[in-house]
Design a protein around this motif. Structure first.
Motif, mmCIF file in Angstrom:
data_model
loop_
_atom_site.group_PDB
_atom_site.id
_atom_site.type_symbol
_atom_site.label_atom_id
_atom_site.label_comp_id
_atom_site.label_asym_id
_atom_site.label_seq_id
_atom_site.Cartn_x
_atom_site.Cartn_y
_atom_site.Cartn_z
ATOM 1 N N ILE A 21 0.815 -1.172 -0.203
ATOM 2 C CA ILE A 21 0.021 0.187 0.161
ATOM 3 C C ILE A 21 0.907 1.733 0.317
ATOM 4 C CG2 ILE A 21 -2.262 1.252 1.679
ATOM 5 C CD1 ILE A 21 -2.655 -1.549 2.425
ATOM 6 N N HIS A 24 2.255 2.492 -3.118
ATOM 7 C CA HIS A 24 1.425 2.886 -3.830
ATOM 8 C C HIS A 24 1.598 0.961 -5.195
ATOM 9 C CE1 HIS A 24 1.169 6.513 -2.252
ATOM 10 N NE2 HIS A 24 2.246 6.707 -2.687
ATOM 11 N N TRP A 26 -0.950 -1.173 -4.431
ATOM 12 C CA TRP A 26 -2.255 -1.614 -4.308
ATOM 13 C C TRP A 26 -2.992 0.102 -3.325
ATOM 14 C CZ3 TRP A 26 -1.517 -6.326 -1.247
ATOM 15 C CH2 TRP A 26 -1.129 -7.550 -1.380
ATOM 16 N N GLN A 27 -3.986 -0.037 -3.647
ATOM 17 C CA GLN A 27 -4.612 1.789 -4.509
ATOM 18 C C GLN A 27 -5.814 1.622 -3.319
ATOM 19 O OE1 GLN A 27 -3.176 4.299 -5.835
ATOM 20 N NE2 GLN A 27 -1.205 2.632 -6.198
ATOM 21 N N GLU A 30 -9.277 -0.033 -3.491
ATOM 22 C CA GLU A 30 -8.698 -1.862 -4.332
ATOM 23 C C GLU A 30 -9.044 -2.548 -3.636
ATOM 24 O OE1 GLU A 30 -4.219 -3.300 -6.015
ATOM 25 O OE2 GLU A 30 -5.532 -1.147 -7.622
#
Length: 123
Positions: A21, A24, A26-27, A30
């Motif tokens: 996370i 970035h 995994w946003q 999402e």
């Protein structure tokens, strides 16, 4: 993923998810990989991943959409940084400062090394 013996596996998986996370990969909002997908890719028991998800859900870093999966909270980055800063300041920083003192190193001497590290690892 190589696990350390000094920390519980589910905590190490939580750190891995938080790192994805913060990098970035995994946003916010999402969907993250399913419990089974993570268990297979990390070669751990699904119950271990489930325990990780429960921990991250308690910290409000992820949330569950029933029947769909786990999603990253909109303010996950802020929460992760807050948790990690507190942990760093209370556990790692005292040892770091001790080393600086013993080696007679000033923070100004470290800045070029930090800049080089950022450039080579995150650009």
């Amino acid at each position: 993923m190589e696990f350390k013996e000094t920390q519980a596996i589910y905590v190490q998986i939580a750190d891995y998810i938080c790192e994805q996370i913060l990098l970035h990969k995994w946003q916010p909002d999402e969907r993250i990989p399913s419990v089974r997908e993570l268990a297979v890719s990390l070669e751990v028991n699904p119950n271990t991943v489930m325990r990780t998800c429960e921990l991250l859900q308690q910290q409000e870093i992820i949330f569950n959409k029933r029947g769909i999966g786990y999603f990253i909270s909109p303010d996950a980055v802020k929460k992760i940084r807050q948790f990690k800063k507190e942990a760093f300041i209370s556990t790692e920083l005292p040892s770091f400062f001790r080393s600086l003192y013993l080696l007679d190193l000033g923070l100004d001497e470290l800045k070029p090394h930090y800049e080089k590290f950022k450039k080579s690892n995150f650009n």
